[in-house]
Design a protein around this motif. Structure first.
Motif, PDB file in Angstrom:
ATOM      1  N   GLU A   1       0.827  -1.208   0.000  1.00  0.00           N
ATOM      2  CA  GLU A   1       0.000   0.000   0.000  1.00  0.00           C
ATOM      3  C   GLU A   1       0.863   1.260   0.000  1.00  0.00           C
ATOM      4  N   THR A   2       1.912   1.266   0.804  1.00  0.00           N
ATOM      5  CA  THR A   2       2.779   2.439   0.875  1.00  0.00           C
ATOM      6  C   THR A   2       3.499   2.661  -0.449  1.00  0.00           C
ATOM      7  N   LEU A   3       3.943   1.584  -1.094  1.00  0.00           N
ATOM      8  CA  LEU A   3       4.604   1.714  -2.391  1.00  0.00           C
ATOM      9  C   LEU A   3       3.631   2.244  -3.438  1.00  0.00           C
ATOM     10  N   ALA A   4       2.379   1.807  -3.387  1.00  0.00           N
ATOM     11  CA  ALA A   4       1.380   2.309  -4.328  1.00  0.00           C
ATOM     12  C   ALA A   4       1.167   3.811  -4.143  1.00  0.00           C
ATOM     13  N   GLN A   5       1.081   4.247  -2.901  1.00  0.00           N
ATOM     14  CA  GLN A   5       0.906   5.680  -2.640  1.00  0.00           C
ATOM     15  C   GLN A   5       2.105   6.477  -3.145  1.00  0.00           C
ATOM     16  N   ALA A   6       3.305   5.932  -2.957  1.00  0.00           N
ATOM     17  CA  ALA A   6       4.503   6.618  -3.431  1.00  0.00           C
ATOM     18  C   ALA A   6       4.474   6.747  -4.954  1.00  0.00           C
ATOM     19  N   LEU A   7       4.078   5.682  -5.648  1.00  0.00           N
ATOM     20  CA  LEU A   7       3.986   5.736  -7.109  1.00  0.00           C
ATOM     21  C   LEU A   7       2.962   6.774  -7.556  1.00  0.00           C
ATOM     22  N   GLU A   8       1.872   6.915  -6.840  1.00  0.00           N
ATOM     23  CA  GLU A   8       0.881   7.927  -7.185  1.00  0.00           C
ATOM     24  C   GLU A   8       1.458   9.329  -7.010  1.00  0.00           C
ATOM     25  N   ARG A   9       2.305   9.508  -6.033  1.00  0.00           N
ATOM     26  CA  ARG A   9       2.980  10.798  -5.866  1.00  0.00           C
ATOM     27  C   ARG A   9       3.951  11.050  -7.014  1.00  0.00           C
ATOM     28  N   VAL A  10       4.655  10.010  -7.424  1.00  0.00           N
ATOM     29  CA  VAL A  10       5.561  10.150  -8.570  1.00  0.00           C
ATOM     30  C   VAL A  10       4.775  10.566  -9.809  1.00  0.00           C
ATOM     31  N   ALA A  11       3.613   9.952 -10.025  1.00  0.00           N
ATOM     32  CA  ALA A  11       2.776  10.303 -11.177  1.00  0.00           C
ATOM     33  C   ALA A  11       2.335  11.767 -11.102  1.00  0.00           C
ATOM     34  N   ALA A  12       1.960  12.216  -9.913  1.00  0.00           N
ATOM     35  CA  ALA A  12       1.548  13.607  -9.755  1.00  0.00           C
ATOM     36  C   ALA A  12       2.689  14.557 -10.099  1.00  0.00           C
ATOM     37  N   TYR A  13       3.893  14.206  -9.690  1.00  0.00           N
ATOM     38  CA  TYR A  13       5.065  15.037  -9.988  1.00  0.00           C
ATOM     39  C   TYR A  13       5.338  15.060 -11.490  1.00  0.00           C
ATOM     40  N   VAL A  14       5.319  13.891 -12.127  1.00  0.00           N
ATOM     41  CA  VAL A  14       5.569  13.812 -13.565  1.00  0.00           C
ATOM     42  C   VAL A  14       4.504  14.587 -14.337  1.00  0.00           C
ATOM     43  N   ASN A  15       3.290  14.642 -13.799  1.00  0.00           N
ATOM     44  CA  ASN A  15       2.199  15.369 -14.447  1.00  0.00           C
ATOM     45  C   ASN A  15       2.258  16.872 -14.197  1.00  0.00           C
ATOM     46  N   GLY A  16       3.275  17.338 -13.485  1.00  0.00           N
ATOM     47  CA  GLY A  16       3.490  18.768 -13.349  1.00  0.00           C
ATOM     48  C   GLY A  16       3.169  19.379 -12.001  1.00  0.00           C
ATOM     49  N   GLU A  17       2.737  18.561 -11.032  1.00  0.00           N
ATOM     50  CA  GLU A  17       2.450  19.115  -9.708  1.00  0.00           C
ATOM     51  C   GLU A  17       3.749  19.423  -8.978  1.00  0.00           C
ATOM     52  N   GLU A  18       3.753  20.488  -8.213  1.00  0.00           N
ATOM     53  CA  GLU A  18       4.954  20.885  -7.481  1.00  0.00           C
ATOM     54  C   GLU A  18       5.288  19.853  -6.400  1.00  0.00           C
ATOM     55  N   ALA A  19       6.569  19.513  -6.313  1.00  0.00           N
ATOM     56  CA  ALA A  19       7.009  18.527  -5.324  1.00  0.00           C
ATOM     57  C   ALA A  19       6.663  18.979  -3.907  1.00  0.00           C
ATOM     58  N   SER A  20       6.800  20.276  -3.637  1.00  0.00           N
ATOM     59  CA  SER A  20       6.524  20.775  -2.287  1.00  0.00           C
ATOM     60  C   SER A  20       5.059  20.582  -1.909  1.00  0.00           C
ATOM     61  N   ASP A  21       4.161  20.728  -2.877  1.00  0.00           N
ATOM     62  CA  ASP A  21       2.735  20.513  -2.604  1.00  0.00           C
ATOM     63  C   ASP A  21       2.462  19.031  -2.350  1.00  0.00           C
ATOM     64  N   ILE A  22       3.097  18.167  -3.132  1.00  0.00           N
ATOM     65  CA  ILE A  22       2.910  16.726  -2.948  1.00  0.00           C
ATOM     66  C   ILE A  22       3.418  16.301  -1.576  1.00  0.00           C
ATOM     67  N   ALA A  23       4.582  16.822  -1.193  1.00  0.00           N
ATOM     68  CA  ALA A  23       5.207  16.421   0.061  1.00  0.00           C
ATOM     69  C   ALA A  23       4.378  16.806   1.278  1.00  0.00           C
ATOM     70  N   GLU A  24       3.534  17.822   1.153  1.00  0.00           N
ATOM     71  CA  GLU A  24       2.730  18.264   2.289  1.00  0.00           C
ATOM     72  C   GLU A  24       1.579  17.310   2.587  1.00  0.00           C
ATOM     73  N   ARG A  25       1.190  16.496   1.630  1.00  0.00           N
ATOM     74  CA  ARG A  25       0.071  15.579   1.853  1.00  0.00           C
ATOM     75  C   ARG A  25       0.549  14.380   2.663  1.00  0.00           C
ATOM     76  N   PRO A  26      -0.187  13.997   3.694  1.00  0.00           N
ATOM     77  CA  PRO A  26       0.240  12.849   4.494  1.00  0.00           C
ATOM     78  C   PRO A  26      -0.006  11.545   3.757  1.00  0.00           C
ATOM     79  N   PHE A  27       0.905  10.591   3.944  1.00  0.00           N
ATOM     80  CA  PHE A  27       0.655   9.235   3.523  1.00  0.00           C
ATOM     81  C   PHE A  27      -0.440   8.655   4.414  1.00  0.00           C
ATOM     82  N   LEU A  28      -1.221   7.735   3.860  1.00  0.00           N
ATOM     83  CA  LEU A  28      -2.237   7.059   4.653  1.00  0.00           C
ATOM     84  C   LEU A  28      -1.758   5.679   5.068  1.00  0.00           C
ATOM     85  N   THR A  29      -2.146   5.264   6.263  1.00  0.00           N
ATOM     86  CA  THR A  29      -1.849   3.909   6.699  1.00  0.00           C
ATOM     87  C   THR A  29      -2.759   2.962   5.933  1.00  0.00           C
TER      88      THR A  29
END
Length: 234
Positions: free
Chosen positions: A199-227
């Motif tokens: 589950e954690t790896l899947a969430q990380a990959l979704e963050r990678v996709a958001a970054y590749v799609n142009g979202e700012e890394a700082s905005d992505i980093a502010e979102r908490p991972f879910l357990t």
């Protein structure tokens, strides 16, 4: 699944013990004791994305003590006691022969991951604060030099397909090269996924996709991972 090899007995590798929020406690213990006692410690995960949105997945060496032969983050390893970011990114060179500069990496957040292994000779509770990074690197797959006792095979998978594989177990055909630098293409299926931490790896990959799609890394980093239960991680 960040179990770093070392010289001699890897369980003797020294790690800083952290509290549940990721703060140092000034306690240093061998890795084996950290896992035995379920202490929090820090790890680094680096996702490598090639041109055309291909993400690299490694298959862990078959000799690994935990999750042997299972798919994992492109590069992962423990942050050793007293080690800083500049030193921690050595993992990319040690595992794949890739030398990275700090400015190449974008920070996408930290996951508080807990994995329990009760099926071995002695129980292990692996509590990690995983600092997640992404790097854009167009090196050809066959140009990586895999460390044979760490990585069995390196695959490249379309990013969306990698997310579906980790999320839903949806199979995907992948180009690959093994540690002997031989072509090793494969059909990656749900059985290739790790038993813990998926589950954690899947969430990380979704963050990678958001970054590749142009979202700012700082905005992505502010979102908490879910357990896995759906609650924000620490």
């Amino acid at each position: 699944m960040t179990y770093h090899h070392g010289v001699g007995d890897a369980t003797l590798e020294l790690l800083d013990v952290l509290d549940e929020y990721g703060n140092p406690t000034d306690v240093v213990k061998p890795r084996g004791e950290v896992h035995r006692d379920g202490d929090w410690h820090r790890a680094i995960h680096i996702w490598i994305v090639r041109e055309e949105r291909l993400v690299l997945l490694q298959r862990r060496a078959l000799t690994k003590g935990l999750e042997p032969g299972k798919l994992d983050v492109s590069v992962g390893g423990h942050v050793r006691a007293g080690e800083h970011f500049l030193e921690a990114i050595r993992e990319a060179e040690e595992e794949l022969g890739l030398v990275l500069r700090p400015g190449q990496l974008a920070y996408l957040g930290t996951a508080a991951a807990v994995r329990r292994y009760d099926d071995g000779p002695s129980p292990i509770v692996d509590r990690e604060h995983q600092d997640v990074y992404v790097v854009l690197e167009d090196r050809a797959l066959h140009d990586y030099q895999l460390q044979i006792d760490e990585v069995d095979t390196l695959y490249e998978v379309p990013l969306g397909a990698a997310i579906r594989l980790f999320r839903n177990g949806e199979y995907v055909a992948a180009a690959g090269y093994d540690s002997m630098r031989r072509p090793s293409n494969a059909l990656l299926i749900e059985a290739d996924l790790p038993a813990r931490g998926r589950e954690t790896l899947a969430q990380a990959l979704e963050r990678v996709a958001a970054y590749v799609n142009g979202e700012e890394a700082s905005d992505i980093a502010e979102r908490p991972f879910l357990t896995p239960g759906g609650d924000p991680g620490n």
